[in-house]
Design an enzyme around this catalytic site. Structure first.
Site, PDB file in Angstrom:
ATOM      1  N   VAL A  73     -22.896 -22.714  29.524  1.00 60.37           N
ATOM      2  CA  VAL A  73     -21.452 -22.784  29.293  1.00 60.37           C
ATOM      3  C   VAL A  73     -20.669 -22.178  30.465  1.00 60.37           C
ATOM      4  CG1 VAL A  73     -19.594 -21.850  27.846  1.00 60.37           C
ATOM      5  CG2 VAL A  73     -21.578 -22.908  26.797  1.00 60.37           C
ATOM      6  N   THR A 115     -19.723 -18.314  21.394  1.00 60.09           N
ATOM      7  CA  THR A 115     -19.553 -18.578  19.962  1.00 60.09           C
ATOM      8  C   THR A 115     -19.788 -17.282  19.204  1.00 60.09           C
ATOM      9  OG1 THR A 115     -20.326 -20.833  20.279  1.00 60.09           O
ATOM     10  CG2 THR A 115     -20.422 -19.960  18.030  1.00 60.09           C
ATOM     11  N   PHE A 139     -16.654 -26.591  22.938  1.00 62.31           N
ATOM     12  CA  PHE A 139     -17.250 -27.682  22.149  1.00 62.31           C
ATOM     13  C   PHE A 139     -18.096 -28.616  23.003  1.00 62.31           C
ATOM     14  CE2 PHE A 139     -13.317 -26.385  19.993  1.00 62.31           C
ATOM     15  CZ  PHE A 139     -13.820 -26.043  18.757  1.00 62.31           C
ATOM     16  N   GLU A 197     -24.370 -30.254  25.751  1.00 65.01           N
ATOM     17  CA  GLU A 197     -25.279 -30.280  26.901  1.00 65.01           C
ATOM     18  C   GLU A 197     -25.641 -31.723  27.179  1.00 65.01           C
ATOM     19  OE1 GLU A 197     -28.590 -27.621  26.295  1.00 65.01           O
ATOM     20  OE2 GLU A 197     -27.240 -25.952  25.911  1.00 65.01           O
ATOM     21  N   GLY A 223     -33.995 -38.403  12.182  1.00 67.30           N
ATOM     22  CA  GLY A 223     -34.985 -38.158  13.228  1.00 67.30           C
ATOM     23  C   GLY A 223     -35.878 -36.988  12.915  1.00 67.30           C
ATOM     24  N   CYS A 261     -27.479 -24.261  19.748  1.00 73.13           N
ATOM     25  CA  CYS A 261     -26.256 -24.075  18.954  1.00 73.13           C
ATOM     26  C   CYS A 261     -26.430 -24.329  17.456  1.00 73.13           C
ATOM     27  CB  CYS A 261     -25.141 -24.957  19.506  1.00 73.13           C
ATOM     28  SG  CYS A 261     -24.614 -24.432  21.139  1.00 73.13           S
ATOM     29  N   LYS A 271     -32.848 -32.560  23.170  1.00 70.13           N
ATOM     30  CA  LYS A 271     -32.176 -33.862  23.178  1.00 70.13           C
ATOM     31  C   LYS A 271     -32.203 -34.380  24.614  1.00 70.13           C
ATOM     32  CE  LYS A 271     -27.422 -32.384  23.905  1.00 70.13           C
ATOM     33  NZ  LYS A 271     -26.044 -32.481  23.452  1.00 70.13           N
TER      34      LYS A 271
HETATM   35  N1  LIG Z   1     -25.204 -24.267  25.375  1.00 71.32           N
HETATM   36  C1  LIG Z   1     -24.279 -24.947  24.712  1.00 71.32           C
HETATM   37  O1  LIG Z   1     -24.331 -26.178  24.593  1.00 71.32           O
HETATM   38  C2  LIG Z   1     -23.091 -24.235  24.115  1.00 71.32           C
HETATM   39  C3  LIG Z   1     -21.986 -24.985  23.696  1.00 71.32           C
HETATM   40  C4  LIG Z   1     -20.896 -24.314  23.142  1.00 71.32           C
HETATM   41  C5  LIG Z   1     -20.919 -22.937  23.002  1.00 71.32           C
HETATM   42  N2  LIG Z   1     -22.022 -22.231  23.401  1.00 71.32           N
HETATM   43  C6  LIG Z   1     -21.991 -20.768  23.257  1.00 71.32           C
HETATM   44  O2  LIG Z   1     -21.703 -20.215  24.551  1.00 71.32           O
HETATM   45  C7  LIG Z   1     -22.395 -18.970  24.710  1.00 71.32           C
HETATM   46  C8  LIG Z   1     -23.284 -19.038  25.952  1.00 71.32           C
HETATM   47  O3  LIG Z   1     -24.258 -20.027  25.743  1.00 71.32           O
HETATM   48  P1  LIG Z   1     -25.196 -20.548  26.940  1.00 71.32           P
HETATM   49  O4  LIG Z   1     -25.953 -21.694  26.391  1.00 71.32           O
HETATM   50  O5  LIG Z   1     -24.364 -20.720  28.162  1.00 71.32           O
HETATM   51  O6  LIG Z   1     -26.151 -19.285  27.120  1.00 71.32           O
HETATM   52  P2  LIG Z   1     -27.151 -18.973  28.340  1.00 71.32           P
HETATM   53  O7  LIG Z   1     -28.212 -18.132  27.760  1.00 71.32           O
HETATM   54  O8  LIG Z   1     -27.485 -20.239  29.051  1.00 71.32           O
HETATM   55  O9  LIG Z   1     -26.252 -18.096  29.342  1.00 71.32           O
HETATM   56  C9  LIG Z   1     -25.806 -16.807  29.076  1.00 71.32           C
HETATM   57  C10 LIG Z   1     -25.782 -16.030  30.387  1.00 71.32           C
HETATM   58  O10 LIG Z   1     -25.169 -14.756  30.170  1.00 71.32           O
HETATM   59  C11 LIG Z   1     -25.806 -13.833  31.039  1.00 71.32           C
HETATM   60  N3  LIG Z   1     -25.514 -12.455  30.604  1.00 71.32           N
HETATM   61  C12 LIG Z   1     -26.005 -11.796  29.533  1.00 71.32           C
HETATM   62  N4  LIG Z   1     -25.482 -10.541  29.486  1.00 71.32           N
HETATM   63  C13 LIG Z   1     -24.654 -10.424  30.541  1.00 71.32           C
HETATM   64  C14 LIG Z   1     -23.817  -9.391  31.034  1.00 71.32           C
HETATM   65  N5  LIG Z   1     -23.732  -8.213  30.410  1.00 71.32           N
HETATM   66  N6  LIG Z   1     -23.087  -9.609  32.145  1.00 71.32           N
HETATM   67  C15 LIG Z   1     -23.169 -10.796  32.788  1.00 71.32           C
HETATM   68  N7  LIG Z   1     -23.931 -11.825  32.377  1.00 71.32           N
HETATM   69  C16 LIG Z   1     -24.671 -11.637  31.256  1.00 71.32           C
HETATM   70  C17 LIG Z   1     -27.263 -14.218  30.958  1.00 71.32           C
HETATM   71  O11 LIG Z   1     -28.015 -13.714  32.063  1.00 71.32           O
HETATM   72  C18 LIG Z   1     -27.180 -15.750  30.964  1.00 71.32           C
HETATM   73  O12 LIG Z   1     -27.274 -16.279  32.264  1.00 71.32           O
HETATM   74  C19 LIG Z   1     -23.171 -18.766  23.411  1.00 71.32           C
HETATM   75  O13 LIG Z   1     -22.386 -17.966  22.538  1.00 71.32           O
HETATM   76  C20 LIG Z   1     -23.316 -20.163  22.846  1.00 71.32           C
HETATM   77  O14 LIG Z   1     -23.454 -20.172  21.457  1.00 71.32           O
HETATM   78  C21 LIG Z   1     -23.103 -22.859  23.970  1.00 71.32           C
END
Ligand SMILES: NC(=O)c1ccc[n+]([C@@H]2O[C@H](COP(=O)([O-])OP(=O)(O)OC[C@H]3O[C@@H](n4cnc5c(N)ncnc54)[C@H](O)[C@@H]3O)[C@@H](O)[C@H]2O)c1
Length: 437
Positions: free
Chosen positions: A11, A121, A150, A153, A254, A261, A322
Site C-alpha cells: 500500500v 486498515t 480500497f 493488488e 473457487g 486483507c 490471486k
Molecule cells: N495489501 C493490500 O492489498 C491492502 C489493501 C488495502 C489496505 N491494506 C492495509 O494497508 C496496510 C499495509 O498493508 P501492506 O499490504 O502494504 O503491508 P506490507 O506488510 O506489505 O507493508 C508494511 C510495511 O510497513 C513497514 N513497517 C512496519 N513497521 C514500521 C515502522 N515502525 N516504521 C516504518 N515502517 C514500518 C514494514 O517493514 C513493511 O514494509 C494494512 O493495514 C493492510 O490491511 C492493504
C-alpha cells in the site's frame, strides 16, 4: 505538497508513487533496510504491474525519495500517511503495535498543523488511540484523519489513480481543503471524495471487505449445492449477476479467498463486534465457510485417489492468492500443499511471479518449482489449478497429455469447460459444476 508515507509495502509504495506522480514531493520511509536499499536503486521489491515504471520515473525526477530515517521523514511532511501493516494478533484482532509505534515517532517529530492520515486498515476507535499516542510526545496542534485504502493488488495503480471513491474520516473541517487538494487529481472524473466522521470511515473499510468476502463464501456454498443437485454454478452466477441489484463482481466460486486483507479483516471485524457486544454471526459463517473451502481441493483429490497419496505427484498451477500479484499471504495454495504433503504426496508448482516469495517462505524445501506450466505437469498424477493466471486459461492439452502420468485435472477456479475436457479425454473436477470422469 510535502507528503510522507511511513511503511513502504504493497500500500505505502503505491500511495507514495501515485502522489509523487501527481506532483507532490514524497518521502517514503520503512524500517526494512533491504527494501529501502532496493528502492533507492530503482528496484521494486514486490510485483505490482506498472509500479516499477512509476517509481523509476518519480525517483529520477526527484519527486520521490526513500529512507530508513523515519524521524527525518516525518519532519518532511505537512501530510503524513501511516501505511504500516496491521497483521492479525494471536486472537485474530488487528495488531496495532506498528501503527502506534509510528504514531509515537510522529509525535516526537511533529510540526505545527500536521495532518496525520491513517491509511492502514484499523478497527473503529483507532484514530483516538493514534491521537492519544501522538499527544504523549507533543503539545503542537495536529489533525488526525482516516483514509482507508480500497486498492486491489494486481490493479493497484489504476485503483489508486482512478478510485471508485475516496473516503476521508475527519474530526473537524480544518484539514478538508488540504485533503481536497491532495486527492482532487484522482477524482476529476466525478467519482466522490466522501467526507465523514472517523469511526464511520474506519468501519467502511472493514464493511467493504466483509461484504466482498461474504459474496465469495455465499457462492462457494452455493457451488456445493450445485454439485449435489446437478446445477452449474457458472450459469447461476450469470443468472444472478445480470441483476443490477446484485452485480457481476465477486461471484466466482473457487478454492476460497486468501490474501492479506479479506481473511484478516473479516476476523478482526468479528472481534470488533464482540468488543461492542454485537454478534456478527453472518461473518462468523463467512469465515468458517472459507476455511472449509480452502480444504476443498485437497478433499477432492483424496476423494479421487484415497487418503494415502504416497508415491503420487501433483502439479500445481498458481501459488499467489490471486493473479497479477506475488502475495502469498493466506493463499489457498498453501493449505492445499500442506494437505498433499501431509498425505504423502509430492508437489511441483508453477507461478509466473510468486516463486521467489514461495522460496522466502521456505516452500522450496518441500516442493519443487517448475520453470513453466508445462514442466509442472511432467509425470504428474494430476494437475491442480489454484490461481487463475491468464497464461493458464488456454493451455496446449496435447502437450500436457503427452507428459502427465494420468490425465486428471482439478480446477479450483473453473477455468475450463467440462465439454472441452471430455473431448480432450481428461478426467475433470471443477467447482460447482459437472465433473467429467
Ligand atoms: N495489501 C493490500 O492489498 C491492502 C489493501 C488495502 C489496505 N491494506 C492495509 O494497508 C496496510 C499495509 O498493508 P501492506 O499490504 O502494504 O503491508 P506490507 O506488510 O506489505 O507493508 C508494511 C510495511 O510497513 C513497514 N513497517 C512496519 N513497521 C514500521 C515502522 N515502525 N516504521 C516504518 N515502517 C514500518 C514494514 O517493514 C513493511 O514494509 C494494512 O493495514 C493492510 O490491511 C492493504
Amino acid at each position: 505538497m510535502d507528503v510522507t508515507v511511513i511503511g513502504s509495502g504493497y500500500v505505502g509504495l503505491v500511495v507514495g508513487a501515485c502522489l509523487a506522480e501527481t506532483g507532490n514531493q514524497v518521502v517514503c520511509a520503512d524500517i526494512d533496510e533491504s527494501k529501502i536499499r532496493m528502492l533507492n536503486q530503482g528496484q521494486v521489491p514486490i510485483y505490482e504491474p506498472g509500479l516499477d515504471r512509476l517509481v523509476e520515473r518519480n525517483l529520477g525526477e526527484g519527486r520521490l525519495q526513500f529512507t530508513t530515517d523515519v524521524d527525518q521523514a516525518v519532519k518532511h511532511g505537512q501530510v503524513v500517511f501511516i501505511a504500516v501493516g496491521t497483521p492479525p494478533g494471536e486472537d485474530g484482532a488487528a495488531d496495532l503495535q506498528h501503527v502506534l509505534n509510528v504514531a509515537g515517532t510522529i509525535g516526537r517529530n511533529m510540526t505545527d498543523g500536521m495532518i496525520v492520515i491513517t491509511k492502514s486498515t484499523v478497527p473503529v476507535g483507532t484514530a483516538g488511540k493514534v491521537r492519544a499516542e501522538i499527544e504523549r510526545h507533543t503539545d503542537l496542534r495536529f489533525h488526525v484523519c482516516s483514509n482507508p485504502e480500497f486498492l486491489k493488488e494486481g490493479a493497484a495503480i489504476d485503483d489508486f489513480m482512478r478510485p471508485d471513491r475516496v473516503v476521508c474520516g475527519i474530526e473537524s473541517d480544518d484539514p478538508r481543503s488540504s485533503l481536497e487538494e491532495l486527492f482532487g487529481p484522482f477524482v476529476r472524473s466525478g467519482n466522490p471524495l466522501i467526507f465523514m466522521d472517523i469511526a464511520s470511515a474506519e468501519l467502511t473499510k472493514y464493511a467493504a471487505n466483509a461484504m466482498l468476502a461474504a459474496r465469495i463464501s455465499f457462492m462457494n456454498q452455493l457451488a456445493s449445492l450445485c454439485e449435489a443437485s446437478g446445477a452449474d454454478v457458472t450459469q447461476v452466477r450469470k443468472g444472478i449477476g445480470s441483476d443490477p441489484r446484485i452485480g457481476r463482481s465477486f461471484l466466482y466460486a473457487g478454492a476460497g479467498y486468501g490474501g492479506s486483507c479479506f481473511p484478516k479483516d473479516v476476523r478482526a471485524l468479528i472481534l470488533t463486534g464482540d468488543e461492542f457486544g454485537v454478534d456478527l454471526s453472518i461473518l462468523r459463517e463467512v469465515h468458517a465457510a472459507n476455511e472449509r473451502q480452502k480444504t476443498l481441493l485437497g478433499r477432492k483429490v483424496k476423494g479421487r485417489f484415497g487418503d494415502d497419496l504416497s508415491g503420487m505427484r501433483f502439479g500445481i498451477w498458481g501459488l499467489a492468492f490471486k493473479p497479477e500479484t506475488d502475495d502469498m499471504r493466506e493463499a489457498p495454495a498453501l493449505t492445499l500443499i500442506d494437505e498433499l504433503l501431509g498425505a504423502g504426496g509430492s508437489v511441483i508448482a508453477h507461478d509466473p511471479v510468486a516463486q521467489e516469495v514461495a522460496r522466502k517462505l521456505h516452500l522450496g524445501e518441500q516442493v519443487d518449482f517448475a520453470d513453466d506450466e508445462y514442466e509442472a505437469c511432467r509425470d504428474a498424477d494430476a494437475l491442480i489449478v489454484v490461481t487463475e493466471w491468464l497464461q493458464y486459461r488456454r493451455p496446449d492439452w496435447k502437450r500436457i497429455e503427452s507428459t502427465m502420468k494420468q490425465k486428471i485435472v482439478f480446477d479450483g477456479r473453473n477455468l475450463f469447460e467440462p465439454w472441452q475436457m471430455r473431448r480432450n479425454g481428461f478426467e475433470y473436477y471443477p467447482v460447482g459444476r459437472e465433473q467429467v470422469r
